[in-house]
Design a protein around this motif. Structure first.
Motif, PDB file in Angstrom:
ATOM      1  N   ARG A   1       0.838  -1.211   0.000  1.00 30.38           N
ATOM      2  CA  ARG A   1       0.000   0.000   0.000  1.00 30.38           C
ATOM      3  C   ARG A   1       0.865   1.251   0.000  1.00 30.38           C
ATOM      4  O   ARG A   1       0.581   2.222  -0.708  1.00 30.38           O
ATOM      5  N   MET A   2       1.917   1.224   0.810  1.00 34.72           N
ATOM      6  CA  MET A   2       2.819   2.372   0.876  1.00 34.72           C
ATOM      7  C   MET A   2       3.499   2.594  -0.473  1.00 34.72           C
ATOM      8  O   MET A   2       3.627   3.733  -0.945  1.00 34.72           O
ATOM      9  N   LEU A   3       3.928   1.518  -1.125  1.00 29.93           N
ATOM     10  CA  LEU A   3       4.574   1.644  -2.430  1.00 29.93           C
ATOM     11  C   LEU A   3       3.596   2.183  -3.473  1.00 29.93           C
ATOM     12  O   LEU A   3       3.953   3.046  -4.281  1.00 29.93           O
ATOM     13  N   LYS A   4       2.371   1.684  -3.451  1.00 29.41           N
ATOM     14  CA  LYS A   4       1.353   2.185  -4.383  1.00 29.41           C
ATOM     15  C   LYS A   4       1.080   3.663  -4.145  1.00 29.41           C
ATOM     16  O   LYS A   4       0.922   4.436  -5.087  1.00 29.41           O
TER      17      LYS A   4
ATOM     18  N   VAL B   1       3.924   5.689  -5.600  1.00 25.33           N
ATOM     19  CA  VAL B   1       3.829   5.728  -7.059  1.00 25.33           C
ATOM     20  C   VAL B   1       2.706   6.675  -7.487  1.00 25.33           C
ATOM     21  O   VAL B   1       2.872   7.488  -8.393  1.00 25.33           O
ATOM     22  N   THR B   2       1.570   6.581  -6.820  1.00 24.57           N
ATOM     23  CA  THR B   2       0.432   7.449  -7.145  1.00 24.57           C
ATOM     24  C   THR B   2       0.778   8.915  -6.902  1.00 24.57           C
ATOM     25  O   THR B   2       0.441   9.784  -7.716  1.00 24.57           O
ATOM     26  N   ASN B   3       1.445   9.192  -5.797  1.00 21.44           N
ATOM     27  CA  ASN B   3       1.859  10.571  -5.514  1.00 21.44           C
ATOM     28  C   ASN B   3       2.779  11.109  -6.614  1.00 21.44           C
ATOM     29  O   ASN B   3       2.664  12.268  -7.010  1.00 21.44           O
ATOM     30  N   ARG B   4       3.695  10.278  -7.092  1.00 23.79           N
ATOM     31  CA  ARG B   4       4.595  10.708  -8.162  1.00 23.79           C
ATOM     32  C   ARG B   4       3.809  10.936  -9.453  1.00 23.79           C
ATOM     33  O   ARG B   4       4.083  11.885 -10.185  1.00 23.79           O
ATOM     34  N   GLN B   5       2.805  10.076  -9.718  1.00 26.08           N
ATOM     35  CA  GLN B   5       1.976  10.267 -10.907  1.00 26.08           C
ATOM     36  C   GLN B   5       1.255  11.603 -10.849  1.00 26.08           C
ATOM     37  O   GLN B   5       1.204  12.337 -11.838  1.00 26.08           O
ATOM     38  N   ILE B   6       0.712  11.916  -9.694  1.00 24.36           N
ATOM     39  CA  ILE B   6      -0.002  13.186  -9.525  1.00 24.36           C
ATOM     40  C   ILE B   6       0.957  14.358  -9.704  1.00 24.36           C
ATOM     41  O   ILE B   6       0.641  15.345 -10.375  1.00 24.36           O
ATOM     42  N   LYS B   7       2.140  14.223  -9.129  1.00 25.24           N
ATOM     43  CA  LYS B   7       3.126  15.302  -9.219  1.00 25.24           C
ATOM     44  C   LYS B   7       3.557  15.548 -10.667  1.00 25.24           C
ATOM     45  O   LYS B   7       3.688  16.693 -11.089  1.00 25.24           O
TER      46      LYS B   7
ATOM     47  N   GLY C   1       1.885  14.473 -13.371  1.00 22.83           N
ATOM     48  CA  GLY C   1       0.734  14.722 -14.219  1.00 22.83           C
ATOM     49  C   GLY C   1       0.519  13.713 -15.322  1.00 22.83           C
ATOM     50  O   GLY C   1      -0.198  13.990 -16.296  1.00 22.83           O
ATOM     51  N   HIS C   2       1.152  12.540 -15.225  1.00 29.36           N
ATOM     52  CA  HIS C   2       0.928  11.481 -16.221  1.00 29.36           C
ATOM     53  C   HIS C   2       1.209  10.124 -15.582  1.00 29.36           C
ATOM     54  O   HIS C   2       1.823  10.038 -14.532  1.00 29.36           O
ATOM     55  N   ASP C   3       0.729   9.068 -16.249  1.00 31.62           N
ATOM     56  CA  ASP C   3       1.008   7.719 -15.754  1.00 31.62           C
ATOM     57  C   ASP C   3       2.500   7.445 -15.859  1.00 31.62           C
ATOM     58  O   ASP C   3       3.149   7.857 -16.833  1.00 31.62           O
ATOM     59  N   LEU C   4       3.025   6.729 -14.883  1.00 30.12           N
ATOM     60  CA  LEU C   4       4.454   6.437 -14.864  1.00 30.12           C
ATOM     61  C   LEU C   4       4.767   5.232 -15.735  1.00 30.12           C
ATOM     62  O   LEU C   4       4.016   4.262 -15.755  1.00 30.12           O
ATOM     63  N   ASN C   5       5.907   5.300 -16.417  1.00 25.76           N
ATOM     64  CA  ASN C   5       6.382   4.109 -17.101  1.00 25.76           C
ATOM     65  C   ASN C   5       7.165   3.274 -16.079  1.00 25.76           C
ATOM     66  O   ASN C   5       7.337   3.691 -14.929  1.00 25.76           O
ATOM     67  N   ASP C   6       7.636   2.118 -16.480  1.00 24.77           N
ATOM     68  CA  ASP C   6       8.305   1.242 -15.522  1.00 24.77           C
ATOM     69  C   ASP C   6       9.588   1.867 -14.960  1.00 24.77           C
ATOM     70  O   ASP C   6       9.909   1.672 -13.795  1.00 24.77           O
ATOM     71  N   GLN C   7      10.310   2.622 -15.777  1.00 25.70           N
ATOM     72  CA  GLN C   7      11.548   3.253 -15.292  1.00 25.70           C
ATOM     73  C   GLN C   7      11.251   4.274 -14.199  1.00 25.70           C
ATOM     74  O   GLN C   7      11.952   4.354 -13.198  1.00 25.70           O
TER      75      GLN C   7
ATOM     76  N   VAL D   1      10.918   5.449  -8.175  1.00 30.55           N
ATOM     77  CA  VAL D   1      10.166   5.689  -6.938  1.00 30.55           C
ATOM     78  C   VAL D   1      10.487   4.593  -5.924  1.00 30.55           C
ATOM     79  O   VAL D   1      10.776   4.873  -4.755  1.00 30.55           O
ATOM     80  N   LEU D   2      10.452   3.337  -6.369  1.00 31.97           N
ATOM     81  CA  LEU D   2      10.731   2.221  -5.459  1.00 31.97           C
ATOM     82  C   LEU D   2      12.176   2.249  -4.962  1.00 31.97           C
ATOM     83  O   LEU D   2      12.441   1.935  -3.805  1.00 31.97           O
TER      84      LEU D   2
END
Length: 148
Positions: free
Chosen positions: A27-30, A33-39, A41-47, A52-53
């Motif tokens: 949950r913390m990892l998700k 990742v979600t916080n970084r997506q919001i920051k 402004g787009h979906d994250l690719n695997d890199q 983030v991880l």
């Protein structure tokens, strides 16, 4: 399967298995990742998700060192379990010998001879080891190779 899909699947399986430790970490990892997506402004690719991880793992390792130094054994064991869970999602880490070989190869290919070439070597080397080796280890090995 992307890293984010893997996190979602593992979240569901941890819920079904009632594995509180893994559930909490996933949950913390998700959330990270979600916080970084919001920051961004787009979906994250695997890199980007891997970055983030990696930063989450680095934070935990730093905390682990501080807790051990302070003698907080009650916090050390759960944190070690968290680190193992986070490492599960990262690629296999390179050994010090592998990184050292790559550093020596890069130094030779760039004809780097002194610490003045440190930035050039690091700039060439880091994309090759991103997510696979600790930046502090790479930094230390490059400095050692350039001061021979």
């Amino acid at each position: 399967m992307s890293l984010i899909d893997t996190l979602n699947a593992d979240l569901k399986s941890a819920m079904k298995a009632r594995d509180k430790a893994k559930l909490s970490v996933v949950r913390m990892l998700k959330a990270a990742v979600t916080n970084r997506q919001i920051k961004l402004g787009h979906d994250l690719n695997d890199q980007e998700a891997l970055a983030v991880l990696t930063s989450e793992l680095k934070q935990r390792k730093e905390s682990l060192a501080e807790f051990q130094k302070a003698g907080r054994d009650d916090l050390v064991t759960p944190l070690q379990q968290e680190i193992k869970i986070v490492e599960h999602y990262l690629p296999q880490q390179m050994t010090e010998a592998e990184v050292s070989g790559l550093v020596n190869k890069t130094v030779a290919s760039l004809n780097a001879t002194s610490t003045k070439d440190f930035g050039k070597v690091m700039q060439t080397l880091m994309p090759q080891v991103k997510g696979k080796a600790d930046g502090a280890l790479v930094n230390r090995l490059v400095k050692a190779a350039l001061t021979k």
